[in-house]
Design an enzyme around this catalytic site. Structure first.
Site, PDB file in Angstrom:
ATOM      1  CE  LYS A   9      -3.838  -2.473   2.476  1.00  0.00           C
ATOM      2  NZ  LYS A   9      -4.538  -2.526   3.628  1.00  0.00           N
ATOM      3  CE1 TYR A  49      -8.707  -3.462   0.976  1.00  0.00           C
ATOM      4  CE2 TYR A  49      -8.267  -1.720  -0.459  1.00  0.00           C
ATOM      5  CZ  TYR A  49      -8.031  -2.770   0.398  1.00  0.00           C
ATOM      6  OH  TYR A  49      -6.592  -2.839   0.690  1.00  0.00           O
ATOM      7  CG  ASN A 112      -3.287  -2.593   6.917  1.00  0.00           C
ATOM      8  OD1 ASN A 112      -3.269  -2.260   5.950  1.00  0.00           O
ATOM      9  ND2 ASN A 112      -4.233  -3.346   7.647  1.00  0.00           N
ATOM     10  CG  HIS A 115      -4.620  -7.084   0.069  1.00  0.00           C
ATOM     11  ND1 HIS A 115      -5.962  -7.205   0.722  1.00  0.00           N
ATOM     12  CD2 HIS A 115      -4.671  -8.126  -1.116  1.00  0.00           C
ATOM     13  CE1 HIS A 115      -6.607  -8.377   0.035  1.00  0.00           C
ATOM     14  NE2 HIS A 115      -5.767  -8.556  -1.073  1.00  0.00           N
ATOM     15  CD  GLU A 126      -7.678 -10.408  -3.019  1.00  0.00           C
ATOM     16  OE1 GLU A 126      -8.449  -9.866  -2.505  1.00  0.00           O
ATOM     17  OE2 GLU A 126      -6.756 -11.061  -2.586  1.00  0.00           O
TER      18      GLU A 126
HETATM   19  P1  IDP Z   1      -7.189  -7.340   6.076  1.00  0.00           P
HETATM   20  O1  IDP Z   1      -6.481  -6.543   5.189  1.00  0.00           O
HETATM   21  O2  IDP Z   1      -6.527  -8.024   7.097  1.00  0.00           O
HETATM   22  O3  IDP Z   1      -7.617  -8.705   5.069  1.00  0.00           O
HETATM   23  P2  IDP Z   1      -9.900  -6.562   5.812  1.00  0.00           P
HETATM   24  O4  IDP Z   1     -11.131  -6.730   6.830  1.00  0.00           O
HETATM   25  O5  IDP Z   1     -10.221  -7.354   4.517  1.00  0.00           O
HETATM   26  O6  IDP Z   1      -8.585  -6.754   6.690  1.00  0.00           O
HETATM   27  O7  IDP Z   1      -9.821  -5.096   5.535  1.00  0.00           O
HETATM   28  C1  IDP Z   1      -9.353  -4.444   4.499  1.00  0.00           C
HETATM   29  C2  IDP Z   1      -8.292  -3.148   4.450  1.00  0.00           C
HETATM   30  O8  IDP Z   1      -9.215  -2.225   4.924  1.00  0.00           O
HETATM   31  C3  IDP Z   1      -7.436  -3.370   5.915  1.00  0.00           C
HETATM   32  O9  IDP Z   1      -6.212  -4.039   5.562  1.00  0.00           O
HETATM   33  C4  IDP Z   1      -7.468  -1.886   6.077  1.00  0.00           C
HETATM   34  O10 IDP Z   1      -6.443  -1.295   5.259  1.00  0.00           O
HETATM   35  C5  IDP Z   1      -8.762  -1.245   5.887  1.00  0.00           C
HETATM   36  N1  IDP Z   1      -9.607  -1.238   6.940  1.00  0.00           N
HETATM   37  C6  IDP Z   1     -10.389  -2.318   7.784  1.00  0.00           C
HETATM   38  N2  IDP Z   1     -10.996  -1.902   8.609  1.00  0.00           N
HETATM   39  C7  IDP Z   1     -10.801  -0.948   8.869  1.00  0.00           C
HETATM   40  C8  IDP Z   1     -11.227   0.283   9.668  1.00  0.00           C
HETATM   41  O11 IDP Z   1     -11.964  -0.109  10.771  1.00  0.00           O
HETATM   42  N3  IDP Z   1     -10.893   1.394   9.633  1.00  0.00           N
HETATM   43  C9  IDP Z   1     -10.197   1.888   8.531  1.00  0.00           C
HETATM   44  N4  IDP Z   1      -9.602   0.922   7.756  1.00  0.00           N
HETATM   45  C10 IDP Z   1      -9.903  -0.317   7.639  1.00  0.00           C
HETATM   46 MG    MG Z   2      -9.036  -8.761   3.586  1.00  0.00          MG
END
Ligand code: IDP
Ligand code: MG
Length: 162
Positions: A9, A49, A112, A115, A126
């Site tokens: 990212k 997403y 974070n 992905h 994907e």
């Molecule tokens: P993952 O990346 O660990 O699989 P997912 O639930 O699929 O987690 O969420 C995709 C991405 O969306 C996360 O990596 C993060 O960047 C973002 N995200 C998820 N939950 C939140 C939130 O509560 N606030 C802001 N961004 C979020």
């Molecule tokens: Mg995910």
């Protein structure tokens, strides 16, 4: 063998740790079979997403992931989907274990670093979304012969033919 999709990212690009993260996967023994930098479009971001499209944080997430180009990879290895998810750590970087990528490089939920596909089915979708068949390579390395036991290396049955 499995293939999984990884996206580095904009915070990884800003922090100049693309090389470090790629290096972790190489050191683990995962094979890089696809690698490129792209600019996410609104459409691609919404598709990627889709499970968060109605969430309040989605506009912020979209702005963030579209703020710079991203680095996309296809990684191949035994049980690669689970192995790569474990290396990433949990979504909330503040709770991600030290030693994981999120645990070592971030304190954010949104920003974070990385992905990674969460299941083999998701990985198929994907990889197809982000890579054309000609961008995913099939090749043999000398290391392949020693990286696994014979029975572990045996087949490519979980790799989707396109
Ligand atoms: P993952 O990346 O660990 O699989 P997912 O639930 O699929 O987690 O969420 C995709 C991405 O969306 C996360 O990596 C993060 O960047 C973002 N995200 C998820 N939950 C939140 C939130 O509560 N606030 C802001 N961004 C979020
Ligand atoms: Mg995910």
């Amino acid at each position: 063998m499995e293939q999984t999709f990884v996206l580095l990212k904009p915070d990884a690009l800003n922090k100049k740790i693309i090389g470090e993260v790629v290096s972790r996967f190489e050191r683990k023994g995962l094979k890089i079979v696809g690698l490129k930098m792209i600019q996410l479009t609104d459409e691609l971001c919404k598709a990627h997403y889709a499970h968060h499209a109605t969430k309040s944080f989605f506009p912020g997430l979209k702005k963030f992931v579209c703020s710079t180009p991203v680095v996309c990879m296809v990684l191949e290895g035994k049980d690669a989907v689970e192995a790569v998810r474990k290396m990433c750590g949990v979504t909330n970087s503040r709770e991600a274990a030290p030693g994981t990528i999120r645990g070592d490089y971030s304190l954010s939920v949104q920003s974070n670093i990385i992905h990674a596909s969460d299941s083999l089915e998701t990985a198929y979708k994907e990889i197809e979304r982000f890579f054309s068949p000609s961008e995913v390579h099939e090749y043999t390395l000398e290391l392949d012969k020693v990286a696994y036991a014979d029975d572990e290396r045996a087949n490519r049955s979980k790799i989707k033919k396109r």
